[in-house]
Scaffold this active site. Structure first.
Site, PDB file in Angstrom:
ATOM      1  N   LYS A  70       0.842  -1.200   0.000  1.00 47.83           N
ATOM      2  CA  LYS A  70       0.000   0.000   0.000  1.00 47.83           C
ATOM      3  C   LYS A  70       0.881   1.255   0.000  1.00 47.83           C
ATOM      4  CE  LYS A  70      -0.383   0.108   5.059  1.00 47.83           C
ATOM      5  NZ  LYS A  70      -1.295   0.102   6.216  1.00 47.83           N
TER       6      LYS A  70
ATOM      7  N   ARG B  76     -10.028   0.177  15.123  1.00 47.76           N
ATOM      8  CA  ARG B  76     -10.177   0.965  13.892  1.00 47.76           C
ATOM      9  C   ARG B  76     -11.286   0.372  13.039  1.00 47.76           C
ATOM     10  NH1 ARG B  76      -4.154   1.590  11.390  1.00 47.76           N
ATOM     11  NH2 ARG B  76      -4.699  -0.549  10.808  1.00 47.76           N
TER      12      ARG B  76
ATOM     13  N   TYR C  36      12.589  32.195   2.529  1.00 49.43           N
ATOM     14  CA  TYR C  36      11.325  32.866   2.820  1.00 49.43           C
ATOM     15  C   TYR C  36      11.258  33.341   4.258  1.00 49.43           C
ATOM     16  CZ  TYR C  36       9.410  31.171  -1.617  1.00 49.43           C
ATOM     17  OH  TYR C  36       9.182  30.926  -2.945  1.00 49.43           O
TER      18      TYR C  36
ATOM     19  N   MET D 176       8.978  24.892  -1.248  1.00 50.42           N
ATOM     20  CA  MET D 176       8.220  23.855  -1.931  1.00 50.42           C
ATOM     21  C   MET D 176       9.117  22.916  -2.718  1.00 50.42           C
ATOM     22  SD  MET D 176       5.034  24.114  -4.622  1.00 50.42           S
ATOM     23  CE  MET D 176       3.913  24.779  -3.394  1.00 50.42           C
TER      24      MET D 176
END
Length: 381
Positions: free
Chosen positions: A51, A149, A277, A326
């Site tokens: 997964k 869960r 930044y 980013m």
């Protein structure tokens, strides 16, 4: 081949990076599978959890390789992950751990096998399976032994049995549960109680349906710490990728992923000059910084900025300075002999990912699965 020699050969075979790259060593993956299988009896089936893009590696490539190692099952979290594997030609059975009713038709069309965790989900799946004229379609019944869960409870057994007897569209392929704290030996009593509760649930339901499906409860830590809970199949996730959640086991496993990048540019800041930044870093002395083409869009979260996270430049630790951007981070290389174009290691077998993640109080799982799919993957066979 010994682990020491494997690591040596691995380092020799990996080329220097020319761009940000996640390198995956499939020989290390085989080593990990072999090690974990050595803890099992020859009759215990092996389910590989792929997964979350195979924990950030590349689900298709990892699954294709694992098929050559003859694993018995795959598991994914969501239906679209299973569909992607089928579209890539994966034929091994695939368990979908958290399916949603709106995807049940897709699950059947792609020969995926759903985790059925409640009476609502069971009835919905039966309805879809009957509408598609299925017979004995494999499903997996999940029991909630304490993780709280997903899963049925013991008092649901009669309702499960009644529902199953009313249809020929489905058949239970496995009964399973999930250990909550198998890596924490201080929680041994709780874990043993989970194992006992699962045994009771499985025994009672098997008597009711009058056939014996596969049973599985152990994750990686369960495999290593609780051999009494191996049952007829185990589920291995993080162990495949080189982590055993315990230093005693980690030394026998090899992280398969190395995240590399390069130095794009080097700057020299004078005292009082700022960087990045919000001017988050201000130099108190002459400081040399290197800008790297990787940022929070690639998985290096902003929490690693401002002196918390670090990378390795020519085998020396270089701390991230200023805010993570980013697409870029800047690191302090004042005392490091380096040049533009030099390779940088974020994590790998030698530079342990957990040393980085613990600086921001998180776990390797989070950073591994955060590595963006826009980053190039390369595979060493």
């Amino acid at each position: 081949m010994t682990q020491k020699n494997l690591k040596k050969n691995k380092i020799n075979l990996m080329p220097k990076a020319h761009e940000t790259t996640l390198e995956i060593d499939l020989k290390a993956l085989k080593h990990n599978v072999d090690y974990i299988k050595s803890k099992l009896s020859k009759d215990t089936k092996f389910l590989a959890v792929v997964k979350a893009f195979a924990y950030g590696s590349d689900a298709v490539e990892i699954a294709k390789y694992l098929e050559t190692l003859k694993v018995d099952y795959f598991a994914v979290a969501y239906t679209n992950e299973g569909v992607a594997l089928r579209d890539a030609g994966i034929e091994t059975p695939i368990l979908v751990l958290h399916p949603q009713p709106e995807n049940f038709k897709t699950i059947i069309e792609h020969c995926l096998e759903p985790n059925i965790y409640s009476q609502r989900v069971l009835k919905n799946f039966i309805a879809v399976a009957e509408n598609l004229k299925q017979n004995n379609y494999p499903i997996h019944i999940k029991y909630n032994s304490g993780l709280n869960r997903l899963g049925f409870n013991v008092n649901d057994i009669e309702a499960i049995n009644t529902t199953l007897k009313q249809t020929a569209a489905i058949k239970v392929k496995s009964l399973f549960s999930h250990l909550a704290a198998s890596e924490d030996l201080d929680e041994r009593e709780f874990t043993l109680n989970q194992i006992h509760k699962f045994k009771v649930f499985a025994h009672t339901l098997i008597e009711a349906i009058n056939y014996k499906p596969l049973l599985h409860q152990s994750n990686t830590s369960g495999i290593l710490n609780y051999p009494e809970a191996h049952f007829s199949m185990v589920r291995c996730g993080i162990g495949l990728y080189g982590f055993g959640n315990d230093n005693a086991y980690n030394k026998n496993l090899i992280p398969i992923a190395t995240l590399k990048t390069i130095i794009s540019q080097i700057h020299t800041l004078n005292a009082g000059e700022s960087l990045g930044y919000n001017r988050a870093f201000k130099a108190s002395k002459i400081t040399k910084t290197a800008t790297l083409p990787i940022g929070h869009a690639d998985g290096i979260g902003r929490q690693y900025g401002n002196g918390k996270g670090f990378v390795y430049v020519n085998e020396q630790k270089a701390y991230i300075v200023g805010n993570v951007c980013m697409d870029m981070i800047m690191v302090d290389v004042t005392d490091i002999d380096c040049k533009e174009g030099d390779e940088v290691i974020i994590f790998g077998p030698k530079h342990k990912i957990n040393n980085l993640t613990k600086t921001v109080d998180t776990i390797p799982y989070e950073l591994l699965t955060a590595v963006s799919q826009r980053i190039k993957r390369s595979f060493c066979r």
